[in-house]
Scaffold this active site. Structure first.
Site, PDB file in Angstrom:
ATOM      1  N   ARG A 104       5.633  14.620   9.015  1.00 11.37           N
ATOM      2  CA  ARG A 104       5.265  13.751   7.870  1.00 11.37           C
ATOM      3  C   ARG A 104       4.293  14.474   6.952  1.00 11.37           C
ATOM      4  O   ARG A 104       4.405  14.402   5.729  1.00 11.37           O
ATOM      5  CB  ARG A 104       4.695  12.414   8.387  1.00 11.37           C
ATOM      6  N   SER A 105       3.364  15.235   7.556  1.00 16.02           N
ATOM      7  CA  SER A 105       2.441  16.031   6.739  1.00 16.02           C
ATOM      8  C   SER A 105       3.202  17.019   5.852  1.00 16.02           C
ATOM      9  O   SER A 105       2.841  17.224   4.696  1.00 16.02           O
ATOM     10  CB  SER A 105       1.505  16.843   7.642  1.00 16.02           C
ATOM     11  N   THR A 141     -10.581  20.645   0.216  1.00 20.30           N
ATOM     12  CA  THR A 141     -11.658  20.700   1.216  1.00 20.30           C
ATOM     13  C   THR A 141     -12.210  22.106   1.390  1.00 20.30           C
ATOM     14  O   THR A 141     -11.473  23.087   1.341  1.00 20.30           O
ATOM     15  CB  THR A 141     -11.099  20.211   2.578  1.00 20.30           C
ATOM     16  N   PHE A 167      -8.102  12.186  -7.219  1.00 21.24           N
ATOM     17  CA  PHE A 167      -7.888  10.991  -6.397  1.00 21.24           C
ATOM     18  C   PHE A 167      -6.482  10.424  -6.563  1.00 21.24           C
ATOM     19  O   PHE A 167      -5.964   9.787  -5.652  1.00 21.24           O
ATOM     20  CB  PHE A 167      -8.940   9.917  -6.710  1.00 21.24           C
ATOM     21  N   ASN A 199      -4.377   9.205  -3.488  1.00 18.23           N
ATOM     22  CA  ASN A 199      -3.806   7.846  -3.386  1.00 18.23           C
ATOM     23  C   ASN A 199      -2.375   7.904  -2.882  1.00 18.23           C
ATOM     24  O   ASN A 199      -1.976   7.139  -1.997  1.00 18.23           O
ATOM     25  CB  ASN A 199      -3.793   7.151  -4.755  1.00 18.23           C
ATOM     26  N   ARG A 227      -2.240   9.038   0.792  1.00 16.67           N
ATOM     27  CA  ARG A 227      -2.774   8.007   1.695  1.00 16.67           C
ATOM     28  C   ARG A 227      -1.778   6.859   1.855  1.00 16.67           C
ATOM     29  O   ARG A 227      -1.667   6.274   2.935  1.00 16.67           O
ATOM     30  CB  ARG A 227      -4.110   7.482   1.140  1.00 16.67           C
ATOM     31  N   GLU A 244      -7.545  13.012   4.613  1.00 15.49           N
ATOM     32  CA  GLU A 244      -7.277  12.041   3.525  1.00 15.49           C
ATOM     33  C   GLU A 244      -8.288  10.893   3.516  1.00 15.49           C
ATOM     34  O   GLU A 244      -7.927   9.738   3.302  1.00 15.49           O
ATOM     35  CB  GLU A 244      -5.857  11.476   3.659  1.00 15.49           C
TER      36      GLU A 244
END
Ligand code: TGC
Ligand code: FAD
Length: 391
Positions: free
Chosen positions: A94-95, A136, A244, A248, A251, A371
């Site tokens: 899924r990642s 990150t 973001f 969104n 996530r 996330e």
């Protein structure tokens, strides 16, 4: 026993269009045939097959909500269903699709120039090229605004300096979305750039000893005076809101995905306790065991129902920022609880990797953290509710 709808008590399937049902079925068949048979071995060996990307592309699951450049133009609901099916097999898979779709294709499609879209989107959507998303850093995780990576404008482009850590796909990526601050300004001066793996001064390394999400390659990126041409800037970004907007999307997919992992563990433990004889009767005949099964059924179906509502709202163009934090936090938490109970119901066998549950459990420890870590979503919700920032 009379047929009943214990698996889908809220009739979620009846809310899906013909197209969405077809996509879900197709993706499920692909996952069962192409991913499930080797998942235990791939996990044991920390192995990812990069040739899967063109297969994902042919399946139509890379940038699937994009309506141009080869994208399938599906609903966000279909994207959620795809994440759910992929994560039934493994969060790593899924990642793979989340990063490519939400964190690489989305920013190029949303904030890129026409030339950037024409150059990069077709090969990212068909899976010939693999992307990653570098936000990150070692000292800037939950608070990415503390990042040290900077850009400096030059006559013909930009110089980027810094390093990124914990980046999905970094070791295998062709295309790098890198977020950096203007070296002469403050943390609000965030800009995104599209880098390519052969840019001089860009190096990657592989995090070798991960105990979670082992199939997914994760790494560091170092940027040592990387000269980036002018046309690598994502010119239509608008500060942190643009960063973001990528998060969104990712996530949202994760919120569906983790329920896939949870459903898998529920089904494995259900079958196990129906067949396992202890104290001369099936484990499933005990009240405590049935209570656990019912709690799994409740949490998964409440989670899926909320995901469905959010997907419909998103497809109607509504703002679902708060729903996303609720779902990212709560669904991860509930999925972890379900995996732990499933593991317990299999007793010692639950510890064997062929039963899959421990793999899902340790994967979800990553998903809980990336996330926006679980508590960060509580703080986002607290801030939005009270108007007071705790950061
Ligand atoms: P804050 O002051 O709240 O916001 C700054 C500006 O951004 C706007 N904004 C949003 N816009 C759209 N969507 C959202 N969800 C938004 N949240 C905030 C906000 O309105 C504001 O706009 P403006 O116009 O007023 O300037 O920013 P903050 O610095 O206080 O934010 C704090 C916090 C903690 C919420 C944020 O930094 C955060 O979310 N931290 C978590 C970091 C994170 O999630 N990192 C993810 C890295 S990528 C990754 O993990 C990939 S995993 C890949 C895989 O699937 O394998
Ligand atoms: P920290 O920020 O140090 O947080 C540690 C703990 O402190 C957490 O429990 C957190 O909730 C808590 N905490 C932090 N601040 C507060 C506060 N103010 N109040 C209360 N508690 C707080 N990033 C990318 O950019 N791209 C990727 O592709 C990507 N892929 C990843 C893949 C994997 C396998 C992993 C594990 C991570 C990945 N990440 C990626 C990074 C991920 O987004 C970060 O790990 C995450 O944002 C948390 O940052 P951190 O690990 O530095 O933890």
């Amino acid at each position: 026993m009379k047929q009943n709808n214990w698996f889908d008590p809220f009739h979620i399937q009846s809310h899906l269009s013909e197209e969405e049902l077809g996509i879900q079925k197709n993706v499920r068949q692909f996952c069962e045939k192409e991913l499930r048979p080797s998942v235990v071995k791939m996990n044991r060996n920390h192995e990812f097959n990069i040739n899967l990307y063109p297969r994902f592309g042919s399946l139509g699951v890379l940038g699937q909500t994009v309506k141009s450049h080869g994208g399938s133009g599906t609903s966000n609901l279909a994207y959620g269903l795809v994440a759910y099916e992929f994560e039934k097999i493994d969060s790593s898979y899924r990642s793979s699709i989340s990063v490519q779709s939400s964190l690489v294709i989305h920013p190029i499609n949303e904030f890129g120039s026409k030339d950037q879209k024409d150059k990069y989107l077709p090969e990212l959507i068909n899976g010939e090229k693999i992307g990653c998303f570098g936000l990150t850093e070692s000292e800037a995780g939950s608070d990415p605004s503390s990042m040290k990576t900077t850009f400096k404008e030059t006559k013909d482009g930009y110089i980027l300096n810094g390093s990124k850590n914990w980046i999905t796909n970094a070791p295998i990526a062709d295309i790098f979305i890198i977020w950096a601050l203007d070296e002469n300004k403050d943390h609000k001066s965030i800009k995104g750039f599209i880098l390519e793996k052969n840019f001089k001064g860009l190096k990657t390394s592989h995090i070798e000893n991960k105990t979670s999400l082992k199939i997914s390659p994760t790494g560091q990126i170092t940027l040592d005076k990387v000269h980036v041409p002018k046309d690598s800037l994502l010119e239509n970004t608008n500060g942190w809101k643009s960063v973001f907007s990528c998060l969104n999307k990712a996530r949202f997919g994760i919120s569906w995905g983790v329920l896939g992992a949870a459903t898998e563990c529920w089904m494995i433990s259900k079958e196990y306790v129906e067949n396992r004889i202890m104290f001369k009767k099936p484990l499933a005949s005990n009240q405590l065991i049935q209570k656990k099964l019912s709690e799994m059924q409740i949490e998964i179906n409440l989670g899926l129902s909320s995901c469905l509502l959010s997907a419909k709202a998103l497809d109607d163009g509504k703002d679902i920022i708060n729903a996303i934090s609720i779902l990212k936090k709560n669904n991860c938490q509930k999925a972890l609880d379900i995996c732990r109970d499933s593991r317990d119901m299999l007793g010692a066998n639950g510890l064997i990797d062929e039963y899959h549950i421990m793999r899902h459990l340790v994967n979800l420890e990553t998903v809980k953290t990336y996330e926006g870590a679980e508590d960060i979503h509580s703080l986002i919700l607290g801030k939005n509710q009270t108007g007071i920032s705790s950061f």
